[in-house]
Design an enzyme around this catalytic site. Structure first.
Site, PDB file in Angstrom:
ATOM      1  N   TYR A 196      17.455 -15.346  43.075  1.00 56.24           N
ATOM      2  CA  TYR A 196      16.672 -14.742  44.155  1.00 56.24           C
ATOM      3  C   TYR A 196      17.529 -14.110  45.255  1.00 56.24           C
ATOM      4  CZ  TYR A 196      12.869 -17.469  42.126  1.00 56.24           C
ATOM      5  OH  TYR A 196      11.950 -18.005  41.272  1.00 56.24           O
ATOM      6  N   ILE A 197      18.790 -14.444  45.330  1.00 57.00           N
ATOM      7  CA  ILE A 197      19.627 -13.940  46.425  1.00 57.00           C
ATOM      8  C   ILE A 197      20.663 -12.967  45.885  1.00 57.00           C
ATOM      9  CG2 ILE A 197      19.275 -15.930  47.932  1.00 57.00           C
ATOM     10  CD1 ILE A 197      21.847 -17.116  46.928  1.00 57.00           C
TER      11      ILE A 197
END
Length: 948
Positions: free
Chosen positions: A123-124
């Site tokens: 997600y990052i």
């Protein structure tokens, strides 16, 4: 084949012959330890990175195209170089990203202040920052090696041109050693590197992203054995609430709140609730319980919670494949030297590249302008072409910096016809001129490499230093005594007859409130005392006459004691202090003989000295069987002093006749502006001698004043306080301030008319942008104003005597306008001196001289028993009064036997027979020195237990 027909295992036998088990264990552990130290836990000094961090940086550089990459992809790429799994790589990426220096991040990367973790790797996103690209990577100066599986190449160390190790900090645990290097400030590191290049001595200190305050007095340059104390920044919002703004390094808001709640549950502090309002900035509200001092609670938070932590640095790094323990200054000097070396290599590479460009440009120009290409039209082989071109270049070869090779000539043959046809000699000359200027500049930088390195650092500071100022305030911390700031969470009880004390004896006699970390001092009837840690129930000895909370180094607490010596039967009297002891060790206040007994005892918190009435036994041979004695006539000694003889006859009883006054005088106080605390240790500015009713005057930079008590737990924030003085109601305050409403400067003088403590009063205008510039408590202040230079006038200075400019008025008065409102600078000058007063009153002379005489005589008095029988004709009370007599302390004429009493000769044996009578001084003839006042009658004071 052996005799049994079996074939021996040749390989196994050879193995056991060559490698015994003991050798295997020794070798394997050494290999393992070396691997963990070099390849896992400890950073290299060259780039300040552990292997996993270095491989992540290399993988990101390989992937870099200017756009963000999923951290999951970065983890996968890094695994080509790092053979230890994805979890360690992900944690290392998050750790670097949260330090906000080498990575540009996108997504939820967690928060080091709250302890929140980052989102999952999928997600990052991350990419290299501009700063990282500039200072970390350069393929030309990088030393390479094969990766663990031989498929890829990876850097041995990265050519970092910055003290990255000190900026990021590091922590690691290896086999047999560990490392902990604290992070330092970005801008300060660059400035320190510049100072090193300039030959100056440097000192650097840690700085943390979490802010807070740090005491670096024991930092020891980051060496083993050093220590720093880090505190949260706590502000007093009002008398009912404290607010934590910054937190110490290594803690989180969650851990701090948990520690506060735990301290409250154990009774160390008293609070109502804790509220976490942390968002963009840290804000933890601590609501206090009713009646609790915010200053004491603030100290208690530092003493019992994670609001203060101690960190021990341990700078261990890899130098030449071996771990070394060094200081941070040595690391910085190494990094600075390495930066200079890398810059020099880059300049040398650039110089060679420019020389090659100039060489090829010159060859191309000669080849085209001299039409050498036409000479090769008739050549039948390529070797003939090379020889022909080489022959055409022969006249020009001396001007080149190196020999012309066949490879250079081959490059000429590859020039396209289109370029030859469009060749512009003027543009070629301009380009050559530009290269030659760059070459000259590069060679100059190589000659002056130090200057070039300084400019490089300044350029880094200019480009990347914005917003990277120091976040952690450097200041000295006071040492907080946990016993003083701990809240009273227990009650002390005593069973005097059976000899037990503790907080679990709820059915016995209540003594006082206390904390569960307090020490208790106990006095017993046999004259022994001891200090012990408070417990639920502990036996300390039977016949307890006094117990209380023990305060170490309390020089105001004085014990007045009368005891009977068990061997001689003589009664001794003394005053003593007990400031420091060994816990659970008994000390004897008597001479230690069997059957010695205390007959009178009081504990006086402020050194009070009472008057006692002594009644002798009816069977005694003394003619005067009742007399008074004033404890003020005795000097205060240590606990082992024998004391003075009170009487050699048996005593029937001793009673308190008059409550005493303190013989210690006021308390000298100092203010330490560095830590913003009061003290009695002569640190900082001397404020004066304080009595019970005196106050501290605090003038704040915001333009308000406040009256406080002189408690040592008071906090005065250094950057908020302008002036701290002893308060005198007659003292005039002089203030220079700017009125934001009228846009003018005013000067005023006023007296403090309020008496309310712990409340601020604004004495300047409350208009926006109003501010206090100067304040003084001098009686005759002088002001110097520096006027700026103008078109018609040079810069000048003017001096003013303030008492001639403005009168003393009320604190609400506006004051007078400053004569010159536009000034460059303003400051106080030395005030006018006070006129000397030659008049000295007789009372002052008498007080001073008698005081000096008393001390001298008292020193001779202790323990001299030999002449007691020979001096029976002297009065005991008068004799004792020769030690420390003053008009204020003299007893009434009716308080004891007078010189004309018939029992005078026998009474001497009951008195302080060892006191030598001093010679009569001049003061004895003065009426002021002989005047006696009737003493006031008073009740038994607190903590005075009377006769036992």
């Amino acid at each position: 084949m052996d005799e049994n027909g079996a074939t021996p295992d040749v390989e196994d036998s050879g193995l056991h012959d060559k490698l015994p088990i003991s050798g295997l264990y020794e070798s394997w552990f050494l290999d393992y330890a070396s691997y963990v130290i070099l390849e896992r836990a400890v950073p290299a000094v060259e780039d300040g990175l552990k292997p996993v961090q270095r491989r992540i940086m290399h993988a990101l550089n390989e992937m870099d195209d200017g756009r963000f990459n999923k951290v999951a992809n970065v983890v996968g790429s890094s695994m080509q170089y790092h053979p230890h799994g994805d979890a360690s790589i992900y944690d290392a990426i998050v750790n670097i990203g949260q330090k906000e220096l080498l990575f540009d991040t996108q997504g939820n990367w967690g928060d080091i202040r709250t302890g929140d973790g980052a989102a999952a790797a999928r997600y990052i996103e991350v990419r290299l920052s501009r700063f990282a690209k500039e200072i970390v990577f350069n393929d030309d100066t990088t030393e390479w090696q094969l990766s663990y599986d031989g498929r890829k190449r990876e850097p041995v160390t990265l050519p970092v041109k910055f003290p990255l190790l000190l900026s990021l900090g590091v922590e690691g645990i290896a086999v047999g050693l560990s490392t902990k290097i604290l992070p330092h400030n970005f801008c300060e590191l660059i400035e320190a590197s510049i100072s090193i290049l300039q030959g100056k001595e440097v000192t650097i200190f840690p700085d943390f992203l979490t802010g807070g305050q740090i005491d670096i007095s024991n930092y020891s340059d980051g060496h083993r054995g050093g220590k720093v104390r880090v505190r949260a920044r706590i502000e007093e919002e009002d008398k009912k609430m404290l607010v934590i703004r910054d937190i110490p390094f290594g803690t989180t808001t969650t851990s701090i709140i948990d520690s506060i709640i735990k301290a409250n549950d154990t009774g160390k502090i008293k609070i109502r609730k804790v509220v976490d309002n942390t968002a963009a900035e840290v804000e933890i509200q601590v609501h206090l319980a009713p009646g609790v001092s915010p200053d004491i609670t603030m100290d208690a938070l530092y003493a019992f919670t994670e609001c203060e932590v101690s960190i021990s640095p341990n700078a261990c790094i890899i130098i030449a494949d071996k771990p070394h323990f060094v200081g941070v200054t040595e690391i910085l000097k190494y990094n600075t030297g390495q930066t200079v070396h890398l810059l020099q290599r880059e300049l040398e590479i650039k110089r060679l590249a420019l020389l090659e460009k100039i060489l090829y440009g010159s060859l191309e120009k000669i080849f085209i302008e001299n039409r050498i290409y036409r000479d090769i039209e008739e050549c039948e082989t390529f070797e003939a072409v090379i020889r022909t071109i080489d022959k055409g270049l022969e006249p020009y070869k001396p001007q080149f910096y190196r020999e012309i090779t066949d490879d250079d000539i081959v490059e000429l043959t590859e020039i396209k016809i289109k370029r030859i046809s469009k060749y512009d000699g003027y543009k070629a000359d301009e380009l050559m001129k530009k290269w030659e200027e760059e070459l000259a500049e590069t060679e100059d930088n190589l000659v002056h490499i130090t200057r070039f390195a300084i400019e490089y650092y300044k350029d880094l500071l200019k480009k990347y230093g914005k917003g990277r100022g120091r976040k952690t305030e450097i200041r000295a911390f006071n040492q907080i005594s946990a016993n003083i700031v701990a809240a009273n969470n227990q009650k002390l009880y005593v069973n005097r007859a059976e000899g037990f004390i503790g907080y679990g004896l709820k059915k016995d006699e209540f003594v006082t409130d206390c904390s569960d970390i307090d020490d208790i001092i106990v006095f017993k009837a046999d004259g022994r005392c001891l200090v012990t840690k408070i417990q639920e129930k502990v036996f300390v000895g039977k016949d307890i006459i006094h117990c209380a909370v023990f305060v170490k180094n309390d020089e105001r607490m004085v014990y007045n004691v009368v005891y009977v010596d068990g061997k001689t039967g003589v009664s001794y009297i003394k005053r003593c202090q007990i400031t420091a002891v060994t816990r659970d060790r008994e000390y004897d206040l008597t001479q230690g003989t069997p059957k010695s007994k205390i007959t009178y005892f009081t504990a006086n918190e402020n050194g009070e000295a009472e008057i006692i009435a002594v009644s002798l036994s009816a069977q005694s041979k003394a003619k005067v069987k009742q007399f008074d004695f004033n404890f003020a006539d005795l000097l205060i000694k240590n606990r082992s002093a024998m004391g003075n003889i009170l009487t050699k006859y048996p005593i029937r009883k001793i009673t308190l006749k008059q409550a005493g006054r303190s013989t210690l005088g006021g308390v000298d106080m100092w203010f330490d502006p560095i830590i913003g605390r009061l003290n009695r240790d002569e640190r900082g500015e001397y404020l004066g001698n304080f009595g019970p009713s005196d106050s501290i005057l605090v003038i704040y930079k915001e333009g308000s004043y406040e009256l406080t008590n002189f408690d040592l737990t008071n906090h005065y924030v250094s950057n908020e306080v302008l002036l701290v003085k002893k308060f005198d109601p007659k003292m005039a305050i002089t203030a220079l301030y700017f009125d934001g409403g009228q846009k003018n400067h005013f000067i005023k003088r006023f007296n403090i008319e309020t008496s309310t403590r712990d409340k601020k009063f604004l004495f300047i205008s409350d208009a926006k942008n109003s501010k206090l510039l100067l304040a003084s408590t001098d009686k005759h202040p002088r002001l110097e104003i520096t006027l700026p230079k103008t078109a018609t006038k040079e810069q000048s200075k003017e001096e003013y005597l303030i008492e001639e400019m403005v009168d003393v008025r009320g604190w609400r008065a506006m004051g007078n306008k400053l004569p010159n409102d536009k000034f460059k600078d303003v400051r106080w000058l030395e005030p006018l001196p006070e006129p000397e007063e030659e008049v000295i009153t007789s009372a002052e002379v008498a007080d001073g001289e008698v005081g000096d005489g008393e001390v001298a005589d008292g020193d001779v008095a202790d323990g001299d028993v030999a002449d007691a029988e020979a001096e029976e004709n002297e009065d005991p009370v008068n004799e004792s009064n020769t030690q420390q007599k003053s008009p204020k302390d003299d007893p009434s004429p009716n308080s004891g036997p007078q010189s004309g009493d018939t029992g005078e000769s026998d009474q001497k044996a009951d008195s302080l027979s060892e006191i030598a009578t001093p010679e009569t001084t001049d003061d004895d003839s003065k009426p002021e020195a002989k005047t006696k006042k009737e003493p006031k009658k008073g009740k038994d004071q607190k903590n005075q237990l009377g006769l036992f």
